[in-house]
Design an enzyme around this catalytic site. Sequence first.
Site, short mmCIF file in Angstrom:
data_model
loop_
_atom_site.label_atom_id
_atom_site.label_comp_id
_atom_site.label_asym_id
_atom_site.label_seq_id
_atom_site.Cartn_x
_atom_site.Cartn_y
_atom_site.Cartn_z
N HIS A 79 0.84 -1.19 0.00
CA HIS A 79 0.00 0.00 0.00
C HIS A 79 0.88 1.25 0.00
CE1 HIS A 79 -3.87 -2.03 1.72
NE2 HIS A 79 -3.42 -2.60 0.62
N GLU A 81 0.80 3.86 1.89
CA GLU A 81 1.25 4.23 3.23
C GLU A 81 2.41 3.35 3.68
OE1 GLU A 81 -3.28 4.72 2.97
OE2 GLU A 81 -1.78 3.28 2.32
N CYS A 107 -6.20 1.67 5.30
CA CYS A 107 -6.85 0.45 5.76
C CYS A 107 -6.40 0.14 7.19
CB CYS A 107 -6.49 -0.70 4.83
SG CYS A 107 -4.76 -1.25 5.00
N CYS A 110 -2.47 -0.55 7.46
CA CYS A 110 -1.71 0.70 7.34
C CYS A 110 -1.95 1.61 8.54
CB CYS A 110 -2.04 1.42 6.04
SG CYS A 110 -1.44 0.53 4.59
#
Length: 156
Positions: A79, A81, A107, A110
């Site tokens: 991801h 992040e 999410c 993260c």
Amino acid sequence: MDNRIPWTEYFMDIAALVAERSTCLRRKVGAVAVKDKRILATGYNGAPTNLRHCSEVGCLRDEMNVPSGERHELCRGLHAEQNVIIQAAVHGIPLQGADIYCTTQPCLICSKMLINCRISSIFFAEGYPDEIAASLLEEAGISYQLCPHSLELKSK
């Protein structure tokens, strides 16, 4: 009179531009870590360094009919992040006290990582169906908010 765009809009626009580097077939996401109005690191979602991207090999999540917001481990990509955190770590840049600007709300995975980085706040342009992530951020005392003043996201 200052005609410049506000800082939040500026960093959200940069996150949207960073997202355009993504090789994800489902959703392009960008993230920017900022402290004292200075960019510390950027990240977008995609495969780890030196691995083939989903744009080359296809999307495992699509092949398995995995709905958005579920089974994050069934993806070859990281991801945005996560890539911000990794880039900061690789270059020895502490994220404690930084703000994170994301094109999509982080999410659960993260969010937990950002909590442990001791970031101060999260700004995002688009919501994400993850109530647990939101409750953990609240419990950790991390401010998070939707920022409607960002550029239109070109891809999802």
